[in-house]
Write a protein that holds these residues in place. Sequence first.
Motif, PDB file in Angstrom:
ATOM      1  N   VAL A  17       0.840  -1.201   0.000  1.00  0.00           N
ATOM      2  CA  VAL A  17       0.000   0.000   0.000  1.00  0.00           C
ATOM      3  C   VAL A  17       0.873   1.248   0.000  1.00  0.00           C
ATOM      4  O   VAL A  17       0.595   2.238  -0.696  1.00  0.00           O
ATOM      5  CB  VAL A  17      -0.944  -0.002   1.219  1.00  0.00           C
ATOM      6  CG1 VAL A  17      -1.713   1.316   1.306  1.00  0.00           C
ATOM      7  CG2 VAL A  17      -1.911  -1.165   1.142  1.00  0.00           C
ATOM      8  N   LEU A  18       1.951   1.215   0.778  1.00  0.00           N
ATOM      9  CA  LEU A  18       2.849   2.368   0.861  1.00  0.00           C
ATOM     10  C   LEU A  18       3.514   2.641  -0.484  1.00  0.00           C
ATOM     11  O   LEU A  18       3.582   3.799  -0.938  1.00  0.00           O
ATOM     12  CB  LEU A  18       3.904   2.109   1.939  1.00  0.00           C
ATOM     13  CG  LEU A  18       4.853   3.263   2.255  1.00  0.00           C
ATOM     14  CD1 LEU A  18       4.073   4.470   2.735  1.00  0.00           C
ATOM     15  CD2 LEU A  18       5.870   2.834   3.316  1.00  0.00           C
ATOM     16  N   LEU A  19       3.986   1.600  -1.150  1.00  0.00           N
ATOM     17  CA  LEU A  19       4.617   1.773  -2.453  1.00  0.00           C
ATOM     18  C   LEU A  19       3.623   2.279  -3.490  1.00  0.00           C
ATOM     19  O   LEU A  19       3.950   3.133  -4.332  1.00  0.00           O
ATOM     20  CB  LEU A  19       5.234   0.452  -2.913  1.00  0.00           C
ATOM     21  CG  LEU A  19       6.476  -0.023  -2.133  1.00  0.00           C
ATOM     22  CD1 LEU A  19       6.906  -1.406  -2.611  1.00  0.00           C
ATOM     23  CD2 LEU A  19       7.614   0.980  -2.308  1.00  0.00           C
ATOM     24  N   LEU A  56       3.047   5.946  -3.117  1.00  0.00           N
ATOM     25  CA  LEU A  56       4.139   6.753  -3.656  1.00  0.00           C
ATOM     26  C   LEU A  56       4.176   6.742  -5.180  1.00  0.00           C
ATOM     27  O   LEU A  56       4.589   7.720  -5.816  1.00  0.00           O
ATOM     28  CB  LEU A  56       5.477   6.240  -3.102  1.00  0.00           C
ATOM     29  CG  LEU A  56       5.705   6.437  -1.599  1.00  0.00           C
ATOM     30  CD1 LEU A  56       6.974   5.719  -1.155  1.00  0.00           C
ATOM     31  CD2 LEU A  56       5.784   7.922  -1.257  1.00  0.00           C
ATOM     32  N   ALA A  57       3.703   5.627  -5.773  1.00  0.00           N
ATOM     33  CA  ALA A  57       3.778   5.482  -7.227  1.00  0.00           C
ATOM     34  C   ALA A  57       2.624   6.161  -7.951  1.00  0.00           C
ATOM     35  O   ALA A  57       2.793   6.662  -9.072  1.00  0.00           O
ATOM     36  CB  ALA A  57       3.820   3.997  -7.599  1.00  0.00           C
ATOM     37  N   ILE A  58       1.442   6.184  -7.355  1.00  0.00           N
ATOM     38  CA  ILE A  58       0.266   6.754  -8.012  1.00  0.00           C
ATOM     39  C   ILE A  58       0.313   8.269  -7.926  1.00  0.00           C
ATOM     40  O   ILE A  58       0.339   8.839  -6.833  1.00  0.00           O
ATOM     41  CB  ILE A  58      -1.023   6.212  -7.355  1.00  0.00           C
ATOM     42  CG1 ILE A  58      -1.105   4.695  -7.514  1.00  0.00           C
ATOM     43  CG2 ILE A  58      -2.249   6.886  -7.961  1.00  0.00           C
ATOM     44  CD1 ILE A  58      -2.254   4.063  -6.738  1.00  0.00           C
ATOM     45  N   PRO A  85      -7.911   7.826 -11.340  1.00  0.00           N
ATOM     46  CA  PRO A  85      -9.042   7.607 -10.418  1.00  0.00           C
ATOM     47  C   PRO A  85      -8.600   7.263  -9.003  1.00  0.00           C
ATOM     48  O   PRO A  85      -9.191   7.764  -8.029  1.00  0.00           O
ATOM     49  CB  PRO A  85      -9.796   6.447 -11.074  1.00  0.00           C
ATOM     50  CG  PRO A  85      -9.407   6.490 -12.516  1.00  0.00           C
ATOM     51  CD  PRO A  85      -8.001   6.969 -12.531  1.00  0.00           C
ATOM     52  N   LEU A  86      -7.593   6.407  -8.838  1.00  0.00           N
ATOM     53  CA  LEU A  86      -7.144   6.050  -7.492  1.00  0.00           C
ATOM     54  C   LEU A  86      -6.546   7.254  -6.773  1.00  0.00           C
ATOM     55  O   LEU A  86      -6.735   7.424  -5.556  1.00  0.00           O
ATOM     56  CB  LEU A  86      -6.126   4.914  -7.554  1.00  0.00           C
ATOM     57  CG  LEU A  86      -6.686   3.499  -7.678  1.00  0.00           C
ATOM     58  CD1 LEU A  86      -5.560   2.482  -7.763  1.00  0.00           C
ATOM     59  CD2 LEU A  86      -7.606   3.182  -6.493  1.00  0.00           C
ATOM     60  N   PHE A  87      -5.818   8.062  -7.515  1.00  0.00           N
ATOM     61  CA  PHE A  87      -5.258   9.275  -6.912  1.00  0.00           C
ATOM     62  C   PHE A  87      -6.387  10.181  -6.440  1.00  0.00           C
ATOM     63  O   PHE A  87      -6.345  10.709  -5.319  1.00  0.00           O
ATOM     64  CB  PHE A  87      -4.375  10.008  -7.917  1.00  0.00           C
ATOM     65  CG  PHE A  87      -3.694  11.223  -7.347  1.00  0.00           C
ATOM     66  CD1 PHE A  87      -2.445  11.108  -6.744  1.00  0.00           C
ATOM     67  CD2 PHE A  87      -4.290  12.475  -7.410  1.00  0.00           C
ATOM     68  CE1 PHE A  87      -1.813  12.224  -6.205  1.00  0.00           C
ATOM     69  CE2 PHE A  87      -3.678  13.591  -6.873  1.00  0.00           C
ATOM     70  CZ  PHE A  87      -2.426  13.471  -6.275  1.00  0.00           C
ATOM     71  N   LEU A 114       0.386  11.295  -2.857  1.00  0.00           N
ATOM     72  CA  LEU A 114      -0.627  10.945  -1.859  1.00  0.00           C
ATOM     73  C   LEU A 114      -0.007  10.936  -0.465  1.00  0.00           C
ATOM     74  O   LEU A 114       0.051   9.902   0.218  1.00  0.00           O
ATOM     75  CB  LEU A 114      -1.242   9.578  -2.186  1.00  0.00           C
ATOM     76  CG  LEU A 114      -2.083   9.512  -3.468  1.00  0.00           C
ATOM     77  CD1 LEU A 114      -2.497   8.073  -3.757  1.00  0.00           C
ATOM     78  CD2 LEU A 114      -3.322  10.398  -3.332  1.00  0.00           C
ATOM     79  N   TYR A 115       0.442  12.107  -0.034  1.00  0.00           N
ATOM     80  CA  TYR A 115       1.112  12.175   1.263  1.00  0.00           C
ATOM     81  C   TYR A 115       0.162  11.836   2.418  1.00  0.00           C
ATOM     82  O   TYR A 115       0.602  11.292   3.438  1.00  0.00           O
ATOM     83  CB  TYR A 115       1.720  13.563   1.473  1.00  0.00           C
ATOM     84  CG  TYR A 115       2.921  13.829   0.596  1.00  0.00           C
ATOM     85  CD1 TYR A 115       3.976  12.919   0.556  1.00  0.00           C
ATOM     86  CD2 TYR A 115       3.009  14.968  -0.191  1.00  0.00           C
ATOM     87  CE1 TYR A 115       5.084  13.144  -0.253  1.00  0.00           C
ATOM     88  CE2 TYR A 115       4.114  15.205  -0.998  1.00  0.00           C
ATOM     89  CZ  TYR A 115       5.143  14.292  -1.023  1.00  0.00           C
ATOM     90  OH  TYR A 115       6.244  14.505  -1.823  1.00  0.00           O
ATOM     91  N   GLY A 116      -1.108  12.177   2.271  1.00  0.00           N
ATOM     92  CA  GLY A 116      -2.072  11.833   3.308  1.00  0.00           C
ATOM     93  C   GLY A 116      -2.175  10.324   3.496  1.00  0.00           C
ATOM     94  O   GLY A 116      -2.216   9.820   4.622  1.00  0.00           O
TER      95      GLY A 116
END
Length: 443
Positions: free
Chosen positions: A36-38, A41-43, A47-49, A63-65
Amino acid sequence: MTSTVRRAGAFAILATLTLAVPLFDPVTAAPVAAAVLLAALAITDGPLFDLFAYPDDYEDGRLYGLVTFVLAASVLGLLSVMSSMSTAVFVGTVLLVGYGNFAAAVTHHWTDNTASHAAAFCVGGTVAAVAGHTITRTLADAPIVSPLPEIVFLAVAGALLAALLRDILILYDDPIVMLAVGFLCWLLAELVPGLGAAEIAVATVVTIAVGYVSYAVGAASVAGMLTGILLGLLTIVLGGYSWFAVLMSFFAIGSLSTKFRYDEKVDRGVAQENDGARGSSNVLGNAAVALVAVLGYAASTADLQLLGEPNPELFLFAFTGSLATAMSDTLSSEVGGVFDTPRLITTLEPVEPGTDGGVTWQGEVAGLLGAAVVAGLSYVVFPDVGLVGAMIVVVAGFVGMTVDSLLGATIEGTIVGNQGVNFLATLAGAITGGFLVFVVAVI
């Protein structure tokens, strides 16, 4: 469905993944958190972003939050493996924050009333935390060591703290909220005594009722209400109703004194802001030391081996001494503020009303009476506080009130603010109370 509700729902679903820890084991769950963490950082778009992004995330394209949410949950998960924090507390905390936020977001879609948002968060977070704790024990095939009333208490206390922090901080500062709630529940799980269903129900109803009344009559803001409810609940459960009665005497009489000739104090420029409604900083500035004393008392009576061989009586007099100070200071300020010719406590020179460190003889008398009220109530409700103990409480209150005035005349506004002065003054009252009872015991 608004983007806020969708985002909160996505984070709630993400929080549910913590159930993989008791279902499998921490080693198996670690790759899930890493994945999930990776992904976070990658997105950077799409839509997911959009689903997980907070407003500030769009500016940086990250997606720092989501990243900080996962990191905070991972820290609690690591603690549950390497320390005495139970897996149930870890899972319950993450679910509390995730589903509490979702409940608040849904309510915000219907109404702009901030009290309703806080109530929805507390209800949703409490239900999720209780469910998480119970499911964790079931999935791990382990007995539910803590009885249900204690689980509910931990959930309610955690939800109140989370709702308070959400009101003080920005709404999407979930990592700080999650870590704070996790540490609180961890501590309370070690301190909380055996509770019956009726006891926790009555304690919760009483504190919520008192808190809501204070909000409804304008004596407290939403944050002040949440702070008061949390303090009251912890005081009842860890100390008892005698401790709660002394705490409430300060809040009740202090609030009434704020309304004393309020219009006149407004004209003089010495009135409590927000129409006399006390916020969280005001409540904590006056009662934080008392809360620490309650926690110390609970730790001293529990078999934790944390404090050597502590004397619970010292924490009792620290508690009453701090509240005697808070009562004295509040009454001296609220009553003395309507009289002319205050004098600076350090030089006795006349100063304008409302000047930090300015005192009047009427305010000093009112302050002594306030300390006497706390002392008298303590004499009635605490068997360990006799006549000598009541005198100690009065002295502690007077010393704390004097320290408040001295600090106001010397460092307030330059080094510390008003609430910092209140905290230091109540600390002085607590130390004085504990020291004097120690001296009396030795003599």
